[in-house]
Design a protein around this motif. Structure first.
Motif, PDB file in Angstrom:
ATOM      1  N   LEU A   5       0.765  -1.317  -0.086  1.00  0.00           N
ATOM      2  CA  LEU A   5       0.001   0.027  -0.055  1.00  0.00           C
ATOM      3  C   LEU A   5       0.821   1.186   0.029  1.00  0.00           C
ATOM      4  CD1 LEU A   5      -2.951  -0.926   2.200  1.00  0.00           C
ATOM      5  CD2 LEU A   5      -2.777  -1.046  -0.402  1.00  0.00           C
ATOM      6  N   GLU A   6       1.998   1.176   0.560  1.00  0.00           N
ATOM      7  CA  GLU A   6       2.985   2.426   0.635  1.00  0.00           C
ATOM      8  C   GLU A   6       3.527   2.604  -0.710  1.00  0.00           C
ATOM      9  OE1 GLU A   6       5.908   2.223   3.675  1.00  0.00           O
ATOM     10  OE2 GLU A   6       4.387   1.809   5.326  1.00  0.00           O
ATOM     11  N   PHE A   7       3.845   1.367  -1.188  1.00  0.00           N
ATOM     12  CA  PHE A   7       4.707   1.388  -2.336  1.00  0.00           C
ATOM     13  C   PHE A   7       3.777   2.018  -3.731  1.00  0.00           C
ATOM     14  CE2 PHE A   7       5.288  -0.409  -6.847  1.00  0.00           C
ATOM     15  CZ  PHE A   7       6.516  -0.103  -7.052  1.00  0.00           C
ATOM     16  N   MET A   8       2.183   1.839  -3.400  1.00  0.00           N
ATOM     17  CA  MET A   8       1.155   2.142  -4.331  1.00  0.00           C
ATOM     18  C   MET A   8       1.009   3.740  -4.466  1.00  0.00           C
ATOM     19  SD  MET A   8       0.177  -0.326  -6.391  1.00  0.00           S
ATOM     20  CE  MET A   8       1.827  -1.194  -6.089  1.00  0.00           C
ATOM     21  N   ARG A   9       1.335   4.234  -3.327  1.00  0.00           N
ATOM     22  CA  ARG A   9       1.155   5.763  -3.166  1.00  0.00           C
ATOM     23  C   ARG A   9       2.338   6.322  -3.546  1.00  0.00           C
ATOM     24  NH1 ARG A   9      -1.772   4.430   1.812  1.00  0.00           N
ATOM     25  NH2 ARG A   9       0.314   4.247   2.927  1.00  0.00           N
ATOM     26  N   SER A  10       3.540   5.841  -4.342  1.00  0.00           N
ATOM     27  CA  SER A  10       4.707   6.497  -4.676  1.00  0.00           C
ATOM     28  C   SER A  10       4.573   6.589  -6.214  1.00  0.00           C
ATOM     29  CB  SER A  10       6.012   5.564  -4.286  1.00  0.00           C
ATOM     30  OG  SER A  10       5.958   4.563  -5.198  1.00  0.00           O
ATOM     31  N   PRO A  11       5.379   7.488  -6.934  1.00  0.00           N
ATOM     32  CA  PRO A  11       5.259   7.742  -8.171  1.00  0.00           C
ATOM     33  C   PRO A  11       5.742   6.534  -9.174  1.00  0.00           C
ATOM     34  CG  PRO A  11       7.036   9.098  -7.211  1.00  0.00           C
ATOM     35  CD  PRO A  11       6.267   8.618  -5.923  1.00  0.00           C
ATOM     36  N   ARG A  12       6.399   5.755  -8.416  1.00  0.00           N
ATOM     37  CA  ARG A  12       6.946   4.417  -8.950  1.00  0.00           C
ATOM     38  C   ARG A  12       5.931   3.764  -9.427  1.00  0.00           C
ATOM     39  NH1 ARG A  12      10.374   2.482  -4.341  1.00  0.00           N
ATOM     40  NH2 ARG A  12       8.663   3.850  -3.340  1.00  0.00           N
ATOM     41  N   ALA A  13       4.768   3.631  -8.944  1.00  0.00           N
ATOM     42  CA  ALA A  13       3.628   2.851  -9.207  1.00  0.00           C
ATOM     43  C   ALA A  13       2.845   3.312 -10.344  1.00  0.00           C
ATOM     44  CB  ALA A  13       2.931   2.592  -7.863  1.00  0.00           C
ATOM     45  N   THR A  14       3.631   3.166 -11.402  1.00  0.00           N
ATOM     46  CA  THR A  14       2.806   3.492 -12.705  1.00  0.00           C
ATOM     47  C   THR A  14       1.770   2.413 -13.133  1.00  0.00           C
ATOM     48  OG1 THR A  14       4.383   2.042 -13.998  1.00  0.00           O
ATOM     49  CG2 THR A  14       4.901   4.039 -13.864  1.00  0.00           C
ATOM     50  N   GLU A 168      -9.933 -13.961  -1.405  1.00  0.00           N
ATOM     51  CA  GLU A 168     -10.908 -12.559  -1.335  1.00  0.00           C
ATOM     52  C   GLU A 168      -9.994 -11.319  -1.091  1.00  0.00           C
ATOM     53  OE1 GLU A 168     -14.228 -10.461   1.538  1.00  0.00           O
ATOM     54  OE2 GLU A 168     -13.265 -12.193   2.140  1.00  0.00           O
ATOM     55  N   ILE A 169      -8.968 -11.575  -0.072  1.00  0.00           N
ATOM     56  CA  ILE A 169      -7.961 -10.648   0.195  1.00  0.00           C
ATOM     57  C   ILE A 169      -7.194 -10.069  -1.024  1.00  0.00           C
ATOM     58  CG2 ILE A 169      -6.063  -9.894   1.478  1.00  0.00           C
ATOM     59  CD1 ILE A 169      -7.399 -11.491   3.960  1.00  0.00           C
ATOM     60  N   MET A 170      -6.610 -11.224  -1.652  1.00  0.00           N
ATOM     61  CA  MET A 170      -5.733 -11.032  -2.910  1.00  0.00           C
ATOM     62  C   MET A 170      -6.555 -10.667  -4.113  1.00  0.00           C
ATOM     63  SD  MET A 170      -2.237 -10.955  -3.393  1.00  0.00           S
ATOM     64  CE  MET A 170      -2.194  -9.690  -4.549  1.00  0.00           C
ATOM     65  N   GLU A 171      -7.630 -10.972  -4.240  1.00  0.00           N
ATOM     66  CA  GLU A 171      -8.585 -10.529  -5.396  1.00  0.00           C
ATOM     67  C   GLU A 171      -8.898  -9.002  -5.231  1.00  0.00           C
ATOM     68  OE1 GLU A 171     -11.916  -9.267  -7.343  1.00  0.00           O
ATOM     69  OE2 GLU A 171     -12.411  -9.720  -5.408  1.00  0.00           O
ATOM     70  N   GLY A 172      -9.333  -8.694  -3.849  1.00  0.00           N
ATOM     71  CA  GLY A 172      -9.690  -7.163  -3.781  1.00  0.00           C
ATOM     72  C   GLY A 172      -8.424  -6.356  -3.827  1.00  0.00           C
ATOM     73  N   LEU A 173      -7.191  -6.694  -3.534  1.00  0.00           N
ATOM     74  CA  LEU A 173      -6.090  -6.062  -3.509  1.00  0.00           C
ATOM     75  C   LEU A 173      -5.572  -5.893  -5.106  1.00  0.00           C
ATOM     76  CD1 LEU A 173      -3.738  -4.299  -2.407  1.00  0.00           C
ATOM     77  CD2 LEU A 173      -2.568  -6.522  -2.107  1.00  0.00           C
ATOM     78  N   ALA A 174      -5.887  -6.966  -5.870  1.00  0.00           N
ATOM     79  CA  ALA A 174      -5.324  -7.169  -7.312  1.00  0.00           C
ATOM     80  C   ALA A 174      -6.330  -6.287  -8.175  1.00  0.00           C
ATOM     81  CB  ALA A 174      -5.530  -8.361  -7.769  1.00  0.00           C
ATOM     82  N   SER A 175      -7.720  -6.166  -7.613  1.00  0.00           N
ATOM     83  CA  SER A 175      -8.627  -5.365  -8.400  1.00  0.00           C
ATOM     84  C   SER A 175      -8.521  -3.979  -8.250  1.00  0.00           C
ATOM     85  CB  SER A 175     -10.225  -5.919  -8.181  1.00  0.00           C
ATOM     86  OG  SER A 175     -10.382  -7.250  -8.530  1.00  0.00           O
TER      87      SER A 175
END
Length: 203
Positions: A5-14, A168-175
């Motif tokens: 979740l931290e990584f996803m907030r960074s500009p590297r997460a294209t 469920e957890i991984m599907e939610g995160l992936a989606s």
């Protein structure tokens, strides 16, 4: 590495990186459950770490799943039963899935009528949700299945609950990373391979 979740907030997460991580994450969990008889019992975003070292395929990032103190390994027979149940749900054969849940339960106090009503209920869940697949709406399915199990005195095996929650957890995160992801496209080959591994296609 850093929590996903931290990584996803960074500009590297294209968008491309998010798509790759979503695909890898979901594929990994599907492989663990269907092919390797390994269910992470505490899978949540804090335990999914993005490592900025290239993976075996040369991708710039890889996922590490940590804190594996709570894991479930079923053994061949119970894993085969889990594959049968999840496979039936993925294929929308609710009656078969319901009957398998009853047959594989170690203690079942349900009457014949309760078993029949439970199986009908699972079939109705699958039929009413034809636009989605079990692995694309695990949370809704699981809540309804647990309600039916309580109502009709069917004891659900913990292995099924643990596997469904991990999905469920991984599907939610992936989606959330890749909303256009087709879960079915990743899941069905895993189901087919697991069935071949247990030779279910010959039974």
């Amino acid at each position: 590495g850093e929590p996903i979740l931290e990584f996803m907030r960074s500009p590297r997460a294209t968008d491309k990186v998010k798509q790759d991580l979503a695909t890898v994450g979901l594929s990994t969990v599907m492989k663990m459950i269907f092919l390797h008889d390994f269910v992470h019992g505490d899978l949540h975003p804090g335990n999914i770490i993005v490592d900025q070292n290239r993976d075996a395929r040369g991708k710039p990032y890889r996922l590490n799943m940590i804190d594996c103190g709570l894991v479930v390994e079923l053994g061949e027979r119970d894993h085969e039963n889990l594959v049968k149940i999840l496979g039936a749900l993925v294929k929308r054969d609710g009656r078969l899935a319901g009957q398998l849940m009853v047959d594989t339960a170690k203690k079942c106090q349900a009457s014949e009528l309760d078993v029949e009503l439970f199986c009908r209920g699972i079939q109705k869940i699958c039929k009413d949700d034809e636009e989605n697949n079990f692995l694309e709406s695990v949370g809704d399915y699981l809540a309804d299945i647990c309600y039916l199990a309580c109502k009709h005195k069917v004891k659900l095996e913990a292995s099924f609950i643990n596997a469904a929650l991990a999905c469920e957890i991984m599907e939610g995160l992936a989606s959330s990373l890749y909303p256009e992801m087709k879960v079915q496209k990743i899941a069905m080959p895993m189901v087919a391979r697991a069935e071949m591994m247990h030779m279910l296609h010959l039974k």
